[in-house]
Structures are given as C-alpha cells and as structure tokens.
Scaffold this active site. Structure first.
Site, short mmCIF file in Angstrom:
data_model
loop_
_atom_site.label_atom_id
_atom_site.label_comp_id
_atom_site.label_asym_id
_atom_site.label_seq_id
_atom_site.Cartn_x
_atom_site.Cartn_y
_atom_site.Cartn_z
N HIS A 166 3.33 32.34 10.43
CA HIS A 166 3.26 30.89 10.43
C HIS A 166 3.81 30.38 11.76
O HIS A 166 4.60 31.06 12.43
CB HIS A 166 4.07 30.31 9.28
CG HIS A 166 3.51 30.59 7.93
ND1 HIS A 166 3.90 29.90 6.80
CD2 HIS A 166 2.59 31.50 7.50
CE1 HIS A 166 3.25 30.35 5.75
NE2 HIS A 166 2.45 31.33 6.14
N GLU A 201 6.03 28.16 12.44
CA GLU A 201 7.50 28.06 12.48
C GLU A 201 8.15 29.43 12.69
O GLU A 201 9.09 29.55 13.48
CB GLU A 201 8.04 27.45 11.18
CG GLU A 201 7.59 26.04 10.93
CD GLU A 201 6.32 25.93 10.08
OE1 GLU A 201 6.11 24.86 9.50
OE2 GLU A 201 5.56 26.93 9.99
N CYS A 236 6.79 25.48 4.66
CA CYS A 236 6.70 26.13 3.36
C CYS A 236 8.07 26.70 3.01
O CYS A 236 8.97 26.75 3.85
CB CYS A 236 5.62 27.21 3.39
SG CYS A 236 6.11 28.69 4.32
N CYS A 265 9.25 29.38 5.54
CA CYS A 265 9.62 28.83 6.84
C CYS A 265 10.89 27.99 6.75
O CYS A 265 11.76 28.07 7.62
CB CYS A 265 8.47 28.02 7.42
SG CYS A 265 7.05 29.05 7.87
#
Length: 161
Positions: A57, A59, A87, A90
């Site tokens: 992801h 992040e 999420c 993250c």
C-alpha cells in the site's frame, strides 16, 4: 519547500500527484507523502499489483522509504498525507512508526464504492481502540482524492483487489 510551505494541503497535493503517476503505470489510485519538519522525506504510490504484494500500500511503501531515509524505524513528528483513509494495516503501521499526524482525503467507504475489498474499520476506530496518540484529520482535498478513483476506473487495465 521550507516549513511554511509544508501544509496538509501541499503535502496532499504531492500524494495526489504520486497517485496519478501510479495510475499511469497501471497501479491502483492511492498515494502517500511524509514530511518531517521542513522536509518531504517520502512520496510513494500503491504497488500491490506490480509487486504481487498485498502489503505494498502507498502508506507502507512511504513508511519504508521514510524510515530508510532517516535510518530509523520511528518517525516522531512526521506529518503523513494519504489520498485515502488508511486501512487497518496501514493505520497500525503509522501508529507503530509513531508519526504525529495523518491527514487523508477519500474515505474507506469511497474506496469500497470504487470496488476495493475494504475492511470497514475506520482509522479513527483503530486509533481509539488502540489508545494511539496519532492525530487524524479527514477531508483534506477530498474531492481531488475521490477523483483519483474515477481516473483509475476509466483505464482498461484497472485491477480491483
């Protein structure tokens, strides 16, 4: 950029530009930028599909780059701009890195509406239940962040996961 130039909006603009770069490379529409003090130390986009890595992801990639840049696993004092609400994975990683503030534009609900298989656990809930000190601010350039989903969905190579 000097410190007066780094605002949540200016950092989010960098994250949006990075997400657009990712979309052009066939990646999903997420970007993240990290600043500490007067310096942007990381700006990454999602690479789940390209890397065959469900943890890639934006992040997580930005945290990895920022920690490598600082040569330390903690990012105390960091301002993080994410084009979408982090999420649970993250948000937990941002907590463990001890970032100061996370700002985001689009929401988990926006990502789910675009077709992503999201866990419907808001970042605010992770922070509250985990007793985290990370400050969270939503709605930063939210319309621009939501438009990333439309831009991405218009591509024939868009992959939902």
């Amino acid at each position: 950029m000097n410190s007066s130039d780094i605002t949540p909006e200016s950092l989010m603009s960098l994250a949006i530009a990075k997400a657009l770069d990712g979309i052009e490379q066939g990646q999903s529409p997420f970007g993240c930028a990290i600043a500490v003090g007067n310096q942007v130390i990381a700006c990454e986009h999602n690479q789940v599909v390209a890397g065959c890595d469900s943890t890639a992801h934006a992040e997580i990639r930005a945290l990895r780059a920022a920690c490598a840049h600082r040569r330390h696993y903690l990012l105390e004092g960091a301002l993080v701009a994410s084009t979408c609400e982090p999420c649970p994975m993250c948000m937990s990683a941002l907590h463990w890195a001890r970032v100061d503030t996370v700002v985001f534009g689009a929401t988990i609900a926006d990502a789910a509406q675009a077709g992503f298989h999201e866990l419907s656990i808001p970042a605010e809930t992770i922070i509250r239940l985990g007793n985290s000190s990370v400050r969270l601010q939503s709605g930063i350039l939210a319309d621009d962040c939501r438009q990333l989903f439309d831009r991405w969905k218009s591509r024939p190579d868009a992959v939902v996961y």
